[in-house]
Design an enzyme around this catalytic site. Structure first.
Site, PDB file in Angstrom:
ATOM      1  N   GLN A 178       0.825  -1.108  -0.051  1.00 36.75           N
ATOM      2  CA  GLN A 178      -0.159  -0.021  -0.247  1.00 36.75           C
ATOM      3  C   GLN A 178       0.769   1.353  -0.106  1.00 36.75           C
ATOM      4  OE1 GLN A 178      -3.080   0.780  -0.311  1.00 36.75           O
ATOM      5  NE2 GLN A 178      -3.844  -1.459  -0.763  1.00 36.75           N
ATOM      6  N   SER A 179       1.965   1.209  -0.885  1.00 31.82           N
ATOM      7  CA  SER A 179       2.826   2.362  -0.755  1.00 31.82           C
ATOM      8  C   SER A 179       2.122   3.788  -1.321  1.00 31.82           C
ATOM      9  CB  SER A 179       4.074   2.048  -1.742  1.00 31.82           C
ATOM     10  OG  SER A 179       4.847   3.186  -1.762  1.00 31.82           O
ATOM     11  N   ASN A 180       1.979   4.661  -0.566  1.00 34.62           N
ATOM     12  CA  ASN A 180       1.684   5.994  -1.255  1.00 34.62           C
ATOM     13  C   ASN A 180       2.811   6.404  -2.325  1.00 34.62           C
ATOM     14  OD1 ASN A 180      -0.630   6.341   0.452  1.00 34.62           O
ATOM     15  ND2 ASN A 180       0.757   6.680   2.157  1.00 34.62           N
TER      16      ASN A 180
ATOM     17  N   VAL B  29       4.710   4.816  -4.177  1.00 26.20           N
ATOM     18  CA  VAL B  29       4.752   4.173  -5.302  1.00 26.20           C
ATOM     19  C   VAL B  29       3.525   4.831  -6.272  1.00 26.20           C
ATOM     20  CG1 VAL B  29       3.945   1.994  -6.535  1.00 26.20           C
ATOM     21  CG2 VAL B  29       5.752   2.102  -5.023  1.00 26.20           C
TER      22      VAL B  29
END
Ligand code: PLP
Length: 339
Positions: free
Chosen positions: A80-82, A84
């Site tokens: 859930q990387s913001n 990325v």
């Protein structure tokens, strides 16, 4: 600090707003020690791809990528990387290819987490995604992808996790200048600047910028992953490298880097009751959405420190909202009881 010396692509809707939070201040003021005056710097509203702090770093990272003639960017993060999501959007906006390596860092099989929130948006943008198990060497993973792309004749530009290197941190040197200028315009004396700290670039840029301006604004990072000694060491090392990049030779004060890592809970990306309370309070009192992994835990730390009497009522505390609300859609279960 003459940031125009560095290659940059203007991406952000900036300056972002600096707003007073009257309702949250009043709510917390009813507690045993009262509340300082609570302000918020809206870096959740930086524009591209619903905003967030990574767009600030990407202005300088993508400036460098373009200056080097890159045609593809490679980066990494948790599922859930913001970071990325924002990197993918900026790559698309600039017409570059994008590969993201996602680490199964958070132990959950929840389909909302695995496929919703940021992942849904990553897939909408059609970037190439690869997965790695928890605790994989993620820097090695992007280097391996970079070699593969080079063998195919591409010109990859590698961005470390969170965009946290001295180039990315310039984005938050810029925010330090922006914030001090805004505060000067409205006669606001900032006693504390508080935010969530993870890969360290945000805090390093802020601390470097404040130190270089001799602004006298104390920065407090609330950790979301590492224990305090490691987090402070990471931030200090990157702050010093950022100051060196800026050509600032004065040594960094011993107490310039301050992290509080008491609000991580069971681990990175794992919800805590304090985070759920903070996200709910901001939504109900100010109509502002924090996120479950970073700003929610950062605000949970600030709220707890206020309740413990860490601030005076006449102090002005600015919370830097670093974004991430897209991640709320990956954490439906954590908020079901608050509904
Ligand atoms: C990445 C991120 C942070 C942490 O910033 P770092 O520069 O990695 O320390 C804070 N909040 C949100 C929403 C983020 O995505």
């Amino acid at each position: 600090m003459h940031l125009a010396r560095f290659p940059r692509v203007k991406l952000c809707h900036a300056p972002t707003a600096l707003e007073f939070m009257p309702n949250l201040t009043r709510h917390l003021d009813a507690g045993p020690h009262g509340s300082p005056q609570l302000w918020i710097k809206r870096d959740d509203c930086t524009g591209v791809a619903t905003g967030g702090n990574k767009n600030r770093k990407l202005e300088f990272l993508m400036g460098e990528a373009k200056a080097m003639g890159a045609d593809h960017v490679v980066t990494q993060g948790a599922v859930q990387s913001n970071h990325v999501r924002q990197t993918a959007a900026v790559a698309r906006k600039l017409g570059l290819g994008c590969t993201a390596v996602l680490e199964h860092r958070v132990p959950t099989n929840d389909p909302d987490y695995q496929d919703g929130g940021n992942v849904l948006l990553d897939n909408l943008m059609g970037i190439d995604i690869e997965y790695r198990p928890a605790d994989a060497n993620m820097q090695a993973a992007i280097e391996e992808v970079g070699e593969r792309l080079k063998a195919q004749g591409k010109k990859p530009y590698l961005i470390p996790g969170g965009g946290s290197n001295p180039t990315g941190a310039l984005g938050y040197v810029n925010v330090a200048m922006e914030l001090v200028s805004q505060a000067n315009d409205i006669d606001l004396r900032i006693d504390r600047l508080v935010h969530a700290t993870g890969s360290a670039g945000t805090q390093a840029g802020l601390v470097a910028g404040m130190a270089a301006m001799n602004a006298g604004v104390r920065v407090l990072g609330i950790g979301v992953r590492n224990p305090k000694p490691l987090q402070e060491a990471n931030v200090r090392k990157l702050t010093e490298a950022t100051l060196a990049k800026l050509g600032v030779s004065a040594p960094l004060a011993a107490d310039a880097v301050e992290c509080n890592c008491d609000y991580v809970g069971a681990g990175y990306g794992i919800p805590t009751p304090g985070m759920v309370e903070a996200v709910t309070l901001l939504a109900r009192h100010e109509g502002i959405f924090l996120d479950p992994v970073y700003s929610g835990k950062g605000m949970a730390g600030l709220i707890d420190l206020i309740r413990k009497g860490a601030f005076r009522r006449d102090e002005n505390v600015v919370f830097l909202h670093t974004g991430g609300a897209v991640g709320l859609f990956a954490y439906r279960q954590a908020f079901s009881a608050a509904a």
